[in-house]
Scaffold this motif. Structure first.
Motif, mmCIF file in Angstrom:
data_model
loop_
_atom_site.group_PDB
_atom_site.id
_atom_site.type_symbol
_atom_site.label_atom_id
_atom_site.label_comp_id
_atom_site.label_asym_id
_atom_site.label_seq_id
_atom_site.Cartn_x
_atom_site.Cartn_y
_atom_site.Cartn_z
ATOM 1 N N VAL A 296 -11.125 3.067 -6.087
ATOM 2 C CA VAL A 296 -9.909 2.240 -6.117
ATOM 3 C C VAL A 296 -9.623 1.861 -4.667
ATOM 4 C CG1 VAL A 296 -7.435 2.176 -6.656
ATOM 5 C CG2 VAL A 296 -8.993 3.479 -8.127
ATOM 6 N N SER A 297 -9.707 0.562 -4.351
ATOM 7 C CA SER A 297 -9.539 0.169 -2.944
ATOM 8 C C SER A 297 -8.556 -0.989 -2.814
ATOM 9 C CB SER A 297 -10.894 -0.215 -2.333
ATOM 10 O OG SER A 297 -11.475 -1.276 -3.067
ATOM 11 N N ILE A 298 -8.103 -1.173 -1.585
ATOM 12 C CA ILE A 298 -7.099 -2.206 -1.299
ATOM 13 C C ILE A 298 -7.223 -2.610 0.161
ATOM 14 C CG2 ILE A 298 -5.277 -0.568 -0.584
ATOM 15 C CD1 ILE A 298 -3.267 -2.321 -2.155
ATOM 16 N N GLY A 299 -6.856 -3.839 0.469
ATOM 17 C CA GLY A 299 -6.768 -4.251 1.867
ATOM 18 C C GLY A 299 -5.373 -3.943 2.381
ATOM 19 N N TYR A 300 -5.267 -3.531 3.636
ATOM 20 C CA TYR A 300 -3.931 -3.327 4.209
ATOM 21 C C TYR A 300 -3.773 -4.241 5.414
ATOM 22 C CZ TYR A 300 -6.016 -0.507 7.963
ATOM 23 O OH TYR A 300 -6.750 -0.106 9.049
ATOM 24 N N GLY A 301 -2.539 -4.552 5.720
ATOM 25 C CA GLY A 301 -2.282 -5.418 6.868
ATOM 26 C C GLY A 301 -0.929 -6.085 6.728
ATOM 27 N N THR A 302 -0.739 -7.143 7.483
ATOM 28 C CA THR A 302 0.506 -7.902 7.365
ATOM 29 C C THR A 302 0.249 -8.995 6.335
ATOM 30 O OG1 THR A 302 -0.208 -9.407 9.084
ATOM 31 C CG2 THR A 302 1.035 -7.490 9.791
ATOM 32 N N ARG A 303 1.279 -9.750 6.002
ATOM 33 C CA ARG A 303 1.105 -10.777 4.968
ATOM 34 C C ARG A 303 0.026 -11.781 5.374
ATOM 35 N NH1 ARG A 303 6.761 -12.103 3.233
ATOM 36 N NH2 ARG A 303 6.730 -10.361 1.800
ATOM 37 N N ALA A 304 -0.033 -12.057 6.659
ATOM 38 C CA ALA A 304 -0.953 -13.105 7.130
ATOM 39 C C ALA A 304 -2.323 -12.566 7.515
ATOM 40 C CB ALA A 304 -0.326 -13.807 8.326
ATOM 41 N N THR A 305 -2.404 -11.292 7.853
ATOM 42 C CA THR A 305 -3.645 -10.769 8.449
ATOM 43 C C THR A 305 -4.129 -9.509 7.757
ATOM 44 O OG1 THR A 305 -2.756 -11.527 10.564
ATOM 45 C CG2 THR A 305 -4.714 -10.154 10.650
ATOM 46 N N LEU A 306 -5.390 -9.534 7.318
ATOM 47 C CA LEU A 306 -6.030 -8.334 6.780
ATOM 48 C C LEU A 306 -6.523 -7.508 7.961
ATOM 49 C CD1 LEU A 306 -7.283 -6.838 4.256
ATOM 50 C CD2 LEU A 306 -9.370 -8.077 4.792
ATOM 51 N N LEU A 307 -6.070 -6.254 8.055
ATOM 52 C CA LEU A 307 -6.481 -5.389 9.177
ATOM 53 C C LEU A 307 -7.672 -4.512 8.817
ATOM 54 C CD1 LEU A 307 -2.989 -4.279 10.543
ATOM 55 C CD2 LEU A 307 -4.549 -5.957 11.542
ATOM 56 N N GLY A 308 -7.712 -4.032 7.576
ATOM 57 C CA GLY A 308 -8.799 -3.144 7.167
ATOM 58 C C GLY A 308 -8.662 -2.809 5.693
ATOM 59 N N GLY A 309 -9.494 -1.874 5.235
ATOM 60 C CA GLY A 309 -9.442 -1.465 3.832
ATOM 61 C C GLY A 309 -9.194 0.028 3.732
ATOM 62 N N MET A 310 -8.700 0.446 2.575
ATOM 63 C CA MET A 310 -8.563 1.880 2.304
ATOM 64 C C MET A 310 -8.737 2.092 0.813
ATOM 65 S SD MET A 310 -4.519 2.864 2.414
ATOM 66 C CE MET A 310 -4.216 2.335 4.081
ATOM 67 N N GLY A 311 -8.978 3.337 0.428
ATOM 68 C CA GLY A 311 -9.114 3.588 -0.998
ATOM 69 C C GLY A 311 -9.426 5.034 -1.292
ATOM 70 N N VAL A 312 -9.678 5.290 -2.575
ATOM 71 C CA VAL A 312 -10.069 6.637 -2.996
ATOM 72 C C VAL A 312 -11.339 6.548 -3.835
ATOM 73 C CG1 VAL A 312 -7.744 7.617 -2.919
ATOM 74 C CG2 VAL A 312 -8.554 6.611 -5.051
ATOM 75 N N VAL A 313 -12.137 7.625 -3.738
ATOM 76 C CA VAL A 313 -13.384 7.736 -4.488
ATOM 77 C C VAL A 313 -13.297 9.011 -5.310
ATOM 78 C CG1 VAL A 313 -15.894 7.954 -4.316
ATOM 79 C CG2 VAL A 313 -14.644 6.662 -2.576
ATOM 80 N N GLY A 314 -13.625 8.918 -6.586
ATOM 81 C CA GLY A 314 -13.586 10.106 -7.443
ATOM 82 C C GLY A 314 -14.451 9.889 -8.661
ATOM 83 N N ALA A 331 -1.005 1.898 1.435
ATOM 84 C CA ALA A 331 -1.460 0.676 2.129
ATOM 85 C C ALA A 331 -0.266 -0.156 2.592
ATOM 86 C CB ALA A 331 -2.347 -0.155 1.202
ATOM 87 N N ASN A 332 0.740 -0.227 1.752
ATOM 88 C CA ASN A 332 1.943 -0.995 2.066
ATOM 89 C C ASN A 332 2.611 -0.458 3.341
ATOM 90 O OD1 ASN A 332 4.202 -2.617 1.845
ATOM 91 N ND2 ASN A 332 5.194 -1.295 0.359
ATOM 92 N N TYR A 333 2.762 0.873 3.424
ATOM 93 C CA TYR A 333 3.429 1.458 4.598
ATOM 94 C C TYR A 333 2.555 1.381 5.852
ATOM 95 C CZ TYR A 333 7.286 2.987 1.739
ATOM 96 O OH TYR A 333 8.374 2.984 0.915
ATOM 97 N N VAL A 334 1.237 1.579 5.695
ATOM 98 C CA VAL A 334 0.351 1.477 6.866
ATOM 99 C C VAL A 334 0.399 0.051 7.417
ATOM 100 C CG1 VAL A 334 -2.063 1.568 7.654
ATOM 101 C CG2 VAL A 334 -1.158 3.378 6.193
ATOM 102 N N GLY A 335 0.389 -0.934 6.525
ATOM 103 C CA GLY A 335 0.476 -2.341 6.952
ATOM 104 C C GLY A 335 1.759 -2.612 7.715
ATOM 105 N N LYS A 336 2.873 -2.041 7.207
ATOM 106 C CA LYS A 336 4.174 -2.254 7.871
ATOM 107 C C LYS A 336 4.201 -1.619 9.267
ATOM 108 C CE LYS A 336 7.270 -2.724 3.907
ATOM 109 N NZ LYS A 336 8.060 -1.961 2.946
ATOM 110 N N ILE A 337 3.675 -0.388 9.359
ATOM 111 C CA ILE A 337 3.703 0.345 10.638
ATOM 112 C C ILE A 337 2.830 -0.372 11.680
ATOM 113 C CG2 ILE A 337 2.890 2.475 11.756
ATOM 114 C CD1 ILE A 337 3.899 3.944 9.180
ATOM 115 N N LEU A 338 1.625 -0.795 11.262
ATOM 116 C CA LEU A 338 0.711 -1.426 12.226
ATOM 117 C C LEU A 338 1.086 -2.879 12.507
ATOM 118 C CD1 LEU A 338 -2.757 -0.003 11.142
ATOM 119 C CD2 LEU A 338 -1.204 0.835 12.892
ATOM 120 N N GLY A 339 1.882 -3.466 11.615
ATOM 121 C CA GLY A 339 2.247 -4.879 11.803
ATOM 122 C C GLY A 339 3.479 -5.058 12.687
ATOM 123 N N ARG A 340 4.049 -3.930 13.148
ATOM 124 C CA ARG A 340 5.271 -4.052 13.975
ATOM 125 C C ARG A 340 4.975 -4.588 15.354
ATOM 126 N NH1 ARG A 340 7.650 1.766 12.269
ATOM 127 N NH2 ARG A 340 8.475 1.150 10.268
#
Length: 340
Positions: A296-314, A331-340
């Motif tokens: 299960v994976s997702i891109g994280y970042g700001t609305r305009a910019t993809l910074l990276g990906g994260m996910g879980v494997v099981g 992902a939502n919180y990491v995007g907010k923190i890094l997008g400041r």
């Protein structure tokens, strides 16, 4: 009145829920007893026979019960209209835990730990890709008269430190000139453009500084160019070994594949834009060694910019709704923190 297709899906959903929880093949009687489907055991048996014929469930051995196939999990995930969001308390806990991070490395470590704890799976996060980053500042600090510490800081908070041997003694005044020259050239530029600008620095430097600038530029280019091997953090690998029964013949190859950065980066490669969840189940995974797993994976970042990906494997037998909600929230919180 519920259509026969809808009822069949309810039966599949019951099988997925029970199998994920108990790790035991599910029989028709158990479905009737545990789930309020409002139909007889004979109807459930007919629905199960039809689901089996269409490849959504299978009989693992002579057991009376059935388990979902990759195809069954796929239909279940595709029909997940109501992924229950995390509770307010859980979201606050995530936020305060991540906001306590002191730098980018700490954000990455905390995110992976949190994701592994919330999902009880292996968590993986990719460092912000440098292609989308810009240079915030370059600091030069004298270690000795002939050696400098070069510190590159990007807008995503990435800090890269390197030592530069200048091959000559330089004064504090020269260090200040070098610092000014480098920052004038690079500040605010995307890293790919910055690398090209650095390569031109020696040509524009005053004659007496050319050799020093050439040495500095060589080290600086290394800092600006991607280093894929530094880009991943994994956590919770022990969670896989807790589910040994889910990997009867493949646990070792899954663990070995997770050590291969290239394999893990491919797992995250599908994350095209921030906020979009991708679920790959079993055979859908490109890497053969990962075909007993779900990702299960997702891109994280700001609305305009993809910074990276994260996910879980099981294992494919995972709690998809909970894992999707957790991956999305972190992902939502990491995007907010890094997008400041």
């Amino acid at each position: 009145m519920v259509s026969s297709d809808e009822r069949r899906f309810e039966v599949l959903r019951a099988i997925v829920a029970d199998y994920v929880r108990d790790h035991e093949p599910v029989a028709s009687k158990a479905i009737v007893d545990r789930h309020n489907l409002g139909v007889s055991s004979a109807t459930v048996r007919n629905d199960m026979a039809s689901l089996e014929e269409d490849g959504y469930i299978t009989q693992p051995h002579t057991s009376a019960g059935r388990i979902p196939t990759d195809k069954g999990y796929r239909l279940f995930v595709d029909r997940l209209s109501d992924v229950k969001p995390l509770s307010t308390a859980e979201r606050k806990a995530i936020q305060s835990f991540l906001e306590g991070a002191i730098d980018l490395d700490d954000v990455m470590r905390r995110s992976v730990r949190l994701l592994a704890q919330l999902t009880r799976q292996v968590a993986v996060i990719q460092y912000p890709t440098l292609t989308t980053s810009t240079v915030r500042h370059v600091e030069l600090v004298s270690i000795t008269p002939a050696r400098l510490m070069l510190v590159l800081i990007t807008d995503t908070g990435r800090v890269d430190q390197r030592v530069v041997d200048l091959g000559d003694v330089v004064t504090d005044e020269t260090v200040a000139r070098l610092r000014s020259m480098v920052n004038t050239t690079l500040a605010g530029k995307r890293l790919a453009d910055a690398a090209a600008s650095v390569a031109e620095l020696p040509d524009t430097a005053p004659g007496e500084l050319r050799e020093v600038v050439t040495r500095l530029a060589t080290v600086l280019v290394e800092s600006l160019v991607e280093h894929p091997e530094e880009r991943l953090v994994l956590g919770g690998t022990a969670n896989l070994t807790r589910n040994v029964a889910d990997f009867p013949h493949s646990l070792r190859q899954v663990l070995e594949a997770l050590e291969e950065q290239v394999v893990v980066l491919k797992l995250l490669a599908a994350t095209a834009d921030p906020g979009t969840i991708t679920v790959r189940i079993g055979e859908e995974n490109e890497a053969e060694e990962m075909r007993s797993t779900s990702v299960v994976s997702i891109g994280y970042g700001t609305r305009a910019t993809l910074l990276g990906g994260m996910g879980v494997v099981g294992p494919t037998r995972m709690d998809y709704p909970t894992n999707i909600a957790a991956v999305r929230a972190v992902a939502n919180y990491v995007g907010k923190i890094l997008g400041r």
